[in-house]
Design a protein around this motif. Sequence first.
Motif, short mmCIF file in Angstrom:
data_model
loop_
_atom_site.label_atom_id
_atom_site.label_comp_id
_atom_site.label_asym_id
_atom_site.label_seq_id
_atom_site.Cartn_x
_atom_site.Cartn_y
_atom_site.Cartn_z
N ARG A 170 56.88 42.08 -41.12
CA ARG A 170 55.83 42.72 -40.06
C ARG A 170 56.50 43.74 -39.06
NH1 ARG A 170 52.13 37.31 -38.18
NH2 ARG A 170 51.72 36.64 -40.41
N ILE A 171 57.75 43.81 -39.18
CA ILE A 171 58.31 44.88 -38.13
C ILE A 171 57.65 46.31 -38.36
CG2 ILE A 171 60.49 46.09 -37.48
CD1 ILE A 171 61.81 43.57 -38.30
N ALA A 172 57.31 47.02 -37.31
CA ALA A 172 56.80 48.17 -37.32
C ALA A 172 57.63 49.35 -37.43
CB ALA A 172 55.73 48.34 -36.22
N GLY A 173 57.34 50.08 -38.53
CA GLY A 173 58.31 51.09 -38.69
C GLY A 173 59.65 50.81 -39.38
N LYS A 174 60.65 51.58 -39.29
CA LYS A 174 61.71 51.49 -39.92
C LYS A 174 62.79 51.93 -38.96
CE LYS A 174 60.88 52.16 -44.83
NZ LYS A 174 60.75 52.90 -45.95
N PRO A 175 63.30 50.93 -38.14
CA PRO A 175 64.29 51.38 -37.01
C PRO A 175 65.63 51.52 -37.52
CG PRO A 175 63.94 48.89 -36.85
CD PRO A 175 63.06 49.68 -37.85
N LYS A 176 66.57 52.50 -36.91
CA LYS A 176 67.62 52.79 -37.35
C LYS A 176 68.64 51.49 -37.32
CE LYS A 176 67.02 57.82 -36.29
NZ LYS A 176 67.65 59.10 -35.55
N VAL A 177 68.38 50.91 -36.14
CA VAL A 177 69.30 49.72 -35.88
C VAL A 177 68.33 48.58 -35.52
CG1 VAL A 177 71.03 48.86 -34.44
CG2 VAL A 177 71.16 51.23 -34.95
N SER B 183 71.91 26.96 -45.10
CA SER B 183 72.17 27.58 -46.41
C SER B 183 70.69 28.57 -46.53
CB SER B 183 72.49 27.10 -47.58
OG SER B 183 71.27 26.08 -48.00
N THR B 184 69.78 27.91 -46.16
CA THR B 184 68.27 28.62 -46.29
C THR B 184 68.27 29.96 -45.33
OG1 THR B 184 67.40 26.49 -46.88
CG2 THR B 184 65.83 28.39 -46.51
N GLY B 185 68.70 29.43 -44.03
CA GLY B 185 68.76 30.45 -43.04
C GLY B 185 69.85 31.80 -43.29
N LEU B 186 70.91 31.38 -43.94
CA LEU B 186 71.84 32.51 -44.55
C LEU B 186 71.28 33.17 -45.43
CD1 LEU B 186 74.97 30.23 -44.55
CD2 LEU B 186 74.54 31.87 -42.90
N HIS B 187 70.48 32.61 -46.44
CA HIS B 187 69.81 33.35 -47.44
C HIS B 187 68.94 34.18 -46.96
CE1 HIS B 187 68.68 34.39 -51.61
NE2 HIS B 187 67.54 33.97 -51.40
N ALA B 188 68.13 33.93 -45.96
CA ALA B 188 67.08 34.91 -45.39
C ALA B 188 67.71 35.92 -44.64
CB ALA B 188 66.42 34.00 -44.31
N LEU B 189 68.83 35.77 -43.72
CA LEU B 189 69.48 36.73 -43.18
C LEU B 189 70.20 37.65 -44.41
CD1 LEU B 189 71.51 34.90 -40.38
CD2 LEU B 189 69.69 36.52 -40.21
N ARG C 266 70.13 43.10 -46.76
CA ARG C 266 70.23 43.85 -47.99
C ARG C 266 68.95 44.73 -48.16
NH1 ARG C 266 71.91 39.22 -52.45
NH2 ARG C 266 74.25 39.11 -51.90
N ARG C 267 67.78 44.34 -47.67
CA ARG C 267 66.57 45.18 -47.64
C ARG C 267 66.92 46.35 -46.75
NH1 ARG C 267 61.11 42.90 -45.43
NH2 ARG C 267 62.23 43.53 -43.69
N SER C 268 67.42 45.68 -45.55
CA SER C 268 67.43 47.03 -44.56
C SER C 268 68.51 47.92 -44.83
CB SER C 268 68.20 46.22 -43.17
OG SER C 268 67.32 45.35 -42.88
N ARG C 269 69.40 47.75 -45.43
CA ARG C 269 70.30 48.79 -46.05
C ARG C 269 69.78 49.74 -46.79
NH1 ARG C 269 75.99 45.26 -47.29
NH2 ARG C 269 76.54 45.29 -44.89
N GLN C 270 68.82 49.28 -47.65
CA GLN C 270 68.33 49.89 -48.60
C GLN C 270 67.00 50.85 -47.90
OE1 GLN C 270 66.04 47.23 -51.44
NE2 GLN C 270 67.86 46.80 -52.43
N GLU C 271 66.74 50.41 -46.77
CA GLU C 271 65.73 51.50 -45.88
C GLU C 271 66.35 52.06 -45.05
OE1 GLU C 271 63.01 48.44 -44.16
OE2 GLU C 271 62.25 48.20 -46.18
N GLY C 272 68.02 52.12 -45.10
CA GLY C 272 68.71 52.95 -43.97
C GLY C 272 68.88 52.16 -42.72
#
Length: 283
Positions: free
Chosen positions: A171-178, A191-197, A202-208
């Motif tokens: 739900r994070i609004a927009g695509k922040p640079k950082v 391990s579940t928390g690690l998987h979520a992180l 990975r998704r953030s890198r795809q979005e820059g």
Amino acid sequence: MPATGAIARTATNVKNGGRTPVAGMTHAVTLLLITLFFGRWVGLVPLATLAAILVVVAFHMSEWRTFGAEFRAPKSDVAVLLATFLLTVLVDLTVAIEVGMVLAAFLFMRRMAEVTNINVFTHEFTDPKDDFETDPNAVRRRAVPDGVQVYEISGPFFFGAAEMFKDRVGRIAGKPKVLILRMRHVPAIDSTGLHALRDLVRRSRQEGTLVILADVHAQPIVALERSGFLDEIGEENLTGNIDDALNRAREYLGLAPVPRPAFATPTVARETPAMGVPRPPEA
């Protein structure tokens, strides 16, 4: 057979975008129509074709990459994974789920008993709501550059919080640079928390978007290192305080660093002078 078929069909439904009860209802109605009216035509489909479809569905359900990555998680999580997997293959899916839930619950209680510095147990992923008048490390007492968003996780980051984490992150609004995640109130992670992180990074890198972890305690650092996630995110993107995290964001954005305020206090043990590690120079 009915239970296994339901799981396979549900997995296929979800993989193809099903998210609401309407998807399951539509699925059930379709099966009913095939059973009552269209069975004769479905019977003409070669069994080899149906077998190939089932092989593809089973392959995607296996999530073998995630399964392999779990072996780098804490040993207790690996034990639960193997016990559930073997019971599913050798005994029954229902028994495996029951035993797995019980083992996970005992493991969860054991970890909670080891965490002695938690007064209120919460699973939150919200904008920081620190009292900046009394909290020397409040975000609102810092200058946050444009394009940078700071969020905070409160409480042990276990399986109970992972789904909420992924939901709130979506739900994070927009695509922040950082994107900075403060973890000063996260004494432990599984391990579940690690998987979520890992999914978030990975998704953030795809979005820059660059993801930075701030105020990370000892247990999460050990878990991140053993799982290989520390190499994936980069040690420069894991900091011990919010000021270093903001300066890392400024470096990424090409801005000049800002000295750490004199009123700032350590939030993790490795930055406390008593632990043998001197504090960073103050302005």
